[in-house]
Design an enzyme around this catalytic site. Structure first.
Site: not given
Lengths: 541, 541
Positions: A303, A305, A311-312, A454, A457, A515
């Site tokens: 990712r 991002e 948490r990323h 989370e 998903s 996670r």
């Protein structure tokens, strides 16, 4: 398969490096080699000229292990050093965890992964003054071979895992020398947060740990974390294999961004360019269309991002599941939640030592879960939040703080750290999500939470090519169009095409391994559970 | 974890797509939707106006499964349709493999993965003329739910896996419609090579198969190949877990090319660039330095080699092993060969059906192996080749044809398809390979072969920072230099640094999953054993 690579490397380096740089390197190498030679000679001289030393063959720095010989010697594991071995002469290979000279004795703690044992060398029949001095001067973290007599001790050695015995060393050889100055101390790395401040002792900040990850990973805490992580993967796979799932391998280099065009890394691919898979989503669905019925995969997901949060990560490990179901996607939810419950139970039953080891440095409440797993509808969750004073719309996505708050409310009301939130608003889900047949605002999709964060998903996916096309167009997801029953062009054409020749209803989800480990153990940063974490600012080690 | 992606995707698409294009897409979507509506209405009309049809509720195309209801209905697996189920009324969901109308009857073959069963609908009390016609018109590969009476048959049905029963259909509903024209026929995909030519029947070339992989994967051959591949991974991990290995996850985005600068894919990484790991080599070694002792990992490896051969992929799955050893790297060889032997035995004992299924399309000799595994030295291999007339130098690497020839010679002499070639010339191995202490021309390294093709490359690694630095400089591998005991700068600094604080002697190897599957099954192209293969010319599906 790496033979060709060397030549290629040489060519690349040739281009990138000036001849001047090369010469400098060669000079430095020669210098280093000479120095090493000199040191070796010095060490040899010291030993051989010391005629008084009756124990001179009992210690030293032998030649580097280069597989010169096949020794028959049995090396005993530190973990196996128990009173049953008392009065036996054994060999052990271990790291020097600490050493402390005290008069004519030297006390060592020898460590092997999470286990350690006390050892001592004392001047006497089997050890000379010089030998004790040699032992005392071995740098911490060096690896040694020792021959020693195992002796029961009268008083338990509280500071070691092997509390009932100690080793009386008769020979000690250094297999691998550590440099004298370590960039960080293991004992500082395992000190509970806060303690450092109170007592004036050091703690180590996270960047320093990660910069020196190879040492940080040697701590009991890290050893426990990653053994538990290995366990999560095994429990995940074993549970699914028992349920009849097939493991698949999906490509990571892809021609179309699986979750849309943002947050995707670009790879140069020969004369064109490609992307790194943001998930195995499209491929695991294609496997369902290809009759594999129930599939899972464990692999990296990427990712791009630019999120620098606790948490990323830009690269993490996805535990992915996809399965055909009969009539209702709750069959999928049940399959996934049961898998999670099997993982939680497996960890609780088989990894108690690891959980407690981590807990010493990072205390947390034991992880609570229900059987069957609690499932709440999105509207229920929103109602609970509103009751707690949160102002939010029906179709609004949950913010991270609201997710956490809802986690706390659920924990209070239902006493569980794990639950499913079902029937998310359609607007906040990916294009391939099946709409709720009863209310177009909602969808057959769900998230799963651990301690209010989370970890998964998932959804029923659209298994009809036409509806999928319409939803993709609605989301502006790709450059294709559907003309009189034929898909023309488009980057995700092969994906959509998969649904044109019969596809069963199906659903699934993707779990973030890091996670799960972080939240199960009650840790607060995902980097602690990624061996070599990647984030926008970290690419090494 | 994919919620944000949708919005991002929309933004990206907005930029990339003109408004004109969007309008066109919307129009097309509307058109398609209208058409679908019309068709549905037509279907409904046909059924409802047909007042004569007493069976009209017994067949049809129901609404798409959107989880409207939770049905209690039990669906029986095709594999379980045996004489024990005779005279029971059951429900089955399966694909229409073939259908053939014959007077007032329609014969269907219903398929579920590798299993299939004969079914028929016949005009009578439970089925009308219209119902038989409906069944006869269902497109191949559609998914249907049928309610049927299981009946024993007098004569075995040789063409089906379920030979002792057939299904007498009483209800039939289409769950997912396949389009009428398939891009390729399953029966053409499983025809043995050559047969197509002889009888004038079609075979399907590899590119067509791969372009339509989702259909090609439905064949019995593909189903068997990938179930066996899933088994290889499981056997690999289970064997190593039992030996005390820990599974690790290593990063795929890295800052320095692990095997040198050539053949590496470049990734744009925020404001800088990075590489895709050519192997987990450096990381698994770092785990050894970090006290994990014995590690394995299963994950993608990337090679930017512009090789269009039967055995090269740009992305494949590496089964990697690394372990500390005591005194001789043959301990490592034994650990790896034993793991391979466990895999071969597991496949032989648990995957006989799959092996035989693949053998029907691609006949090959059963895979032969010895216990313990044959280990030859490189010089012995060279001698055997020279005896067979090959002209080659002592330090020359083996060419692919010579590897294959040696494989045949070894098979003749020792009757094994699996062996180890040990002590390769140092010059042809990567910089981190430990030199042979007895002869500087050679090294403590090995390859392993299956049916004369390399499946693993491995070695004792250099565990001494200084020697490693010297070898890296010798190979021009990176931009660093060693000054008075301190490494300065350099792209693989963190790797070399790992060896500065004590490192045990260790070794390992990397196995190519696809090659193991290909060669075990005696297949001739690695693309057959890669679900979605990647090569310089293929990025889709």
């Amino acid at each position: 398969m790496t033979k060709d690579a060397v030549q290629g490397a040489a060519e690349e380096a040739d281009q990138a490096q000036s001849k001047k740089g090369l010469k400098k390197q060669q000079k430095e190498a020669e210098k280093a080699a000479k120095k090493a030679e000199k040191q070796a000679k010095l060490a040899a001289d010291t030993q051989s000229t010391d005629e008084d030393d009756f124990a001179k063959d009992r210690y030293g720095v032998p030649q580097m292990v280069q597989s010169q010989q096949k020794l028959d010697r049995v090396l005993v594991r530190v973990q196996k050093l128990t009173p049953e071995k008392a009065d036996q002469l054994i060999w052990v290979r271990a790291r020097v965890h600490t050493s402390r000279a005290k008069g004519k004795q030297c006390f060592l703690v020898l460590r092997q992964q999470q286990f350690n044992v006390q050892a001592l060398v004392a001047v006497g029949e089997r050890a000379s003054k010089q030998m004790v001095k040699f032992a005392a001067n071995i740098n911490k973290e060096s690896i040694v071979d020792v021959e020693a007599m195992v002796r029961k001790v009268e008083q338990k050695i509280e500071s070691c895992t092997q509390q009932d015995v100690e080793l009386h060393i008769e020979r000690i050889f250094v297999i691998s020398q550590a440099e004298p100055r370590l960039p960080l101390q293991l004992e500082d790395c395992v000190r509970p947060d806060g303690e450092g401040d109170e007592d004036g002792r050091a703690t180590v900040n996270q960047d320093t740990r990660l910069d020196n990850r190879v040492i940080d990973l040697r701590t009991t805490t890290s050893q426990a974390i990653f053994r538990l992580q290995s366990g999560v993967c095994q429990l995940f796979r074993d549970t699914l294999t028992n349920k009849g799932f097939v493991e698949i391998q999906t490509p990571k280099i892809i021609s179309a961004a699986s979750e849309g065009g943002a947050n995707v890394f670009t790879v140069s691919y020969f004369k064109t360019s490609a992307y790194l898979a943001q998930s195995p989503q499209l491929y695991k669905q294609m496997c369902i269309c290809a009759d594999f019925d129930k599939v899972f995969c464990v692999g990296p997901v990427f990712r791009a991002e630019d999120s620098n949060t606790h948490r990323h990560l830009t690269e993490f490990v996805g535990l992915d599941i996809e399965l055909a179901f009969n009539y209702h996607y709750h069959e999928v939810i049940e399959s996934i939640t049961d898998t999670m419950v099997q993982i939680f139970k497996g960890l609780r039953d088989k990894f108690q030592t690891e959980i407690q080891t981590v807990g010493k440095q990072y205390p947390s409440e034991p992880f609570r879960f229900l059987e069957p797993t609690l499932r709440l509808e999105y509207t229920e969750g929103v109602a609970m939040l509103r009751e707690a004073g949160v102002d939010m719309g029906d179709e609004e996505d949950l913010s991270t703080p609201n997710e956490k708050l809802l986690g706390r409310l659920v924990k209070e009301k239902y006493d569980t750290d794990f639950y499913v939130l079902d029937k998310y608003p359609l607007a906040v889900r990916p294009f391939y999500t099946m709409p709720d047949p009863n209310d177009k605002k909602y969808s057959n999709s769900y998230d799963m939470f651990m301690r209010g964060e989370e970890i998964l998903s998932g959804a029923q996916r659209i298994h009809d090519a036409q509806l999928l096309t319409e939803r993709a167009i609605h989301h502006n997801i790709a450059y294709f169009y559907y003309v009189t029953n034929t898909l023309v062009a488009g980057k995700i054409k092969s994906y959509i095409d998969s649904f044109r020749y019969g596809a069963p209803p199906h659903g699934g989800g993707g779990i973030g391994l890091e996670r799960v480990c972080m939240l199960y153990l009650g840790l607060h940063n995902v980097r602690q559970v990624s061996m070599f974490p990647r984030d926008p600012k970290r690419l090494t080690p």
